[in-house]
Design an enzyme around this catalytic site. Structure first.
Site, PDB file in Angstrom:
ATOM      1  N   HIS A 475      69.395  24.189  11.418  1.00  0.00           N
ATOM      2  CA  HIS A 475      69.934  23.226  12.475  1.00  0.00           C
ATOM      3  C   HIS A 475      69.285  24.510  13.686  1.00  0.00           C
ATOM      4  O   HIS A 475      68.702  23.649  14.599  1.00  0.00           O
ATOM      5  CB  HIS A 475      70.936  22.215  13.296  1.00  0.00           C
ATOM      6  N   ASP A 479      64.998  20.675  13.820  1.00  0.00           N
ATOM      7  CA  ASP A 479      65.343  19.281  14.528  1.00  0.00           C
ATOM      8  C   ASP A 479      65.572  18.374  13.537  1.00  0.00           C
ATOM      9  O   ASP A 479      64.750  18.480  12.323  1.00  0.00           O
ATOM     10  CB  ASP A 479      64.394  19.413  16.002  1.00  0.00           C
TER      11      ASP A 479
END
Length: 504
Positions: A475, A479
């Site tokens: 992450h 995204d």
């Protein structure tokens, strides 16, 4: 004739180095280009090869000394000469001073050395000896098996004769180009070699000397102790690069101190008698360390979707016989998934990228890692430039690398450089799971079991072969939108393979 060994050019603006390790001692036989010592500068480690064949003479620059460019390190004497540094050599050791194989060694004795282990691999563990002291061996007959972090390496006999001595016992750690055993061609070697006194009890390598001076200085500046740094130098010596790695690991996870081992629960005496304790293999230790490192370093998250496999299964059933007849390989599901992932990675390139410090490195190619289960653990052979390959080429590459992985024949180079990974837990019956990233990659796709389930298609409930897909991603770089988009594109390409043909 005496040949001088001097400090080579160390690089632009580098004028001096520290002698880190000597691999030879006075009196040892050396071949041309055989590594004599290792020098350490502020930036790199430099190995110094022998400029000539002969016998190691005087070592002028000892370990730990600082030397300048072109400074005299040692001398090499011609084979027929007696080196000055060994003129007082104790005669009591003469019977064991066997010379290396095929290099004019007296007494018909041949040394069995550790073969090349692969790029960046400096040590291995002796897993199994297939022969014992006193056994007759033929040339190229397998003597033992070594185990590295990734692969197993079989060591053949360099000559025919009798196994006279085992230097490195099972379980011991050996360095690259270290000595494993001695083969004797003499008639009486078997009887002499079988004597109990000749069977060595080799122990795992221990530190034989001080850590490199520059490493000590770097540890002091960083406030690290020797037990916080893993040494990769000869016999576990700590080098400056090891300190840099330890500092980088500390900065990457400043709050993640090494947790003490979880104490075992009390075990009753009768239960303890039925337990079996087996040392973890080097491969299993590496798998455990890398998986934990992935959890510690990446902001790992998993997103899920499901795919209707009917279109692929129908297409496969229609063309599998023609495909195998033309290409000589079966048409499986992996080529479809590989193609679908390559297609999706073009649209979401961050899933095919990696983080390097404060930079993002985008890969304009796909080296696809295919996670493969083997009897010794999970390995990930890499299919290079998978985005440029046809279905047949992908199937052939996966089949060939999978077979070699299960046989332990993969090289280190074949398991390096992957940019994305596919893991198929469905072959073991897994319905859903969250795969762990394969650092430094930013994405891994998990395939699962195909199972008939009721789904709604066109307002009607029908039974379709469904598979859950899982994308684990970092992450920090990917995204949620990118991850979901990637998985949707894979789903679309699998449910309608014509999209791959039309590049949609």
């Amino acid at each position: 004739m005496t040949t001088e060994v001097r400090v080579p050019t160390l690089g632009e603006s580098v004028t001096e180095a520290t002698v880190a390790t000597w691999f030879k001692k006075p009196g040892d036989a050396v071949a041309v280009d055989e590594m004599l010592c290792e020098l350490e500068t502020d930036k790199v480690t430099v190995e110094v090869p022998s400029p000539a064949a002969g016998v190691m003479g005087e070592i002028v620059a000892k370990e730990g000394e600082t030397v300048g460019v072109n400074a005299l390190l040692a001398t090499i004497s011609a084979s027929g000469e007696k080196p000055a540094a060994k003129s007082e050599a104790p005669k009591a050791e003469a019977p064991k001073a066997d010379k290396p194989a095929g290099k004019g060694g007296s007494g018909g004795k041949v040394d069995v050395m550790v073969p090349t282990l692969g790029e960046s691999v400096t040590e291995a563990t002796v897993a199994t000896w297939f022969k014992k002291v006193g056994d007759s061996v033929a040339q190229d007959e397998m003597l033992c098996e070594l185990e590295t972090d990734k692969v197993s390496v079989e060591v053949p006999s360099p000559a025919a004769g009798v196994l006279a001595e085992i230097v490195a016992a099972e379980g011991s750690t050996v360095q690259a180009n270290g000595k494993l055993a001695v083969i004797s061609g003499e008639a009486g070697a078997a009887a002499a070699a079988s004597a109990p006194a000749e069977a060595p009890a080799a122990a795992p390598a221990q530190k034989a000397g001080e850590d490199a001076p520059s490493a000590k200085k770097a540890m002091a500046e960083a406030g690290l102790s020797a037990d916080q740094v893993t040494g990769t130098g000869r016999d576990g010596r700590i080098m400056k690069e090891d300190v840099k790695s330890a500092i980088a690991a500390t900065r990457a996870a400043p709050t993640q101190a090494e947790a003490p081992a979880m104490p075992r629960a009390p075990v009753a005496a009768d239960d303890a008698a039925r337990e079996e304790r087996v040392k973890m293999t080097r491969l299993r230790q590496t798998i455990a360390r890398r998986l934990k490192d992935a959890q510690n370093s990446a902001a790992m998250l998993t997103t899920y979707n499901e795919v209707d496999m009917k279109a692929i299964m129908d297409l496969r059933n229609e063309y599998k016989e023609l495909f195998e007849k033309k290409h000589g390989v079966k048409l499986g599901f992996m080529s479809f998934f590989t193609k679908a992932c390559c297609h999706a990675l073009q649209e979401v390139p961050e899933v095919n990228a990696e983080i390097d410090g404060t930079d993002i490195v985008y890969k304009n190619f796909v080296h696809m890692g295919i996670a493969t289960g083997t009897p010794t653990g999970l390995v990930v052979p890499v299919v290079r430039d998978a985005d440029r390959m046809s279905f047949a080429d992908i199937e052939k590459a996966i089949a060939e690398k999978g077979a070699r992985a299960r046989d332990g024949k993969l090289s280190m180079a074949e398991m390096q450089g992957g940019t994305f990974t596919i893991s198929n837990g469905g072959v073991y019956g897994s319905l859903m799971s969250s795969p762990i990233l394969n650092p430094p990659q930013s994405g891994i796709l998990g395939m699962h079991k195909i199972q008939d389930r009721p789904v709604v298609v066109g307002g009607q409930i029908v039974i379709r072969p469904m598979m859950y897909l899982a994308l684990s991603y970092d992450h920090r770089i990917v995204d949620g939108k990118g991850a979901v988009t990637f998985l949707v594109r894979v789903k679309e390409a699998l449910e309608d393979p014509r999209r791959l043909l039309m590049d949609l």
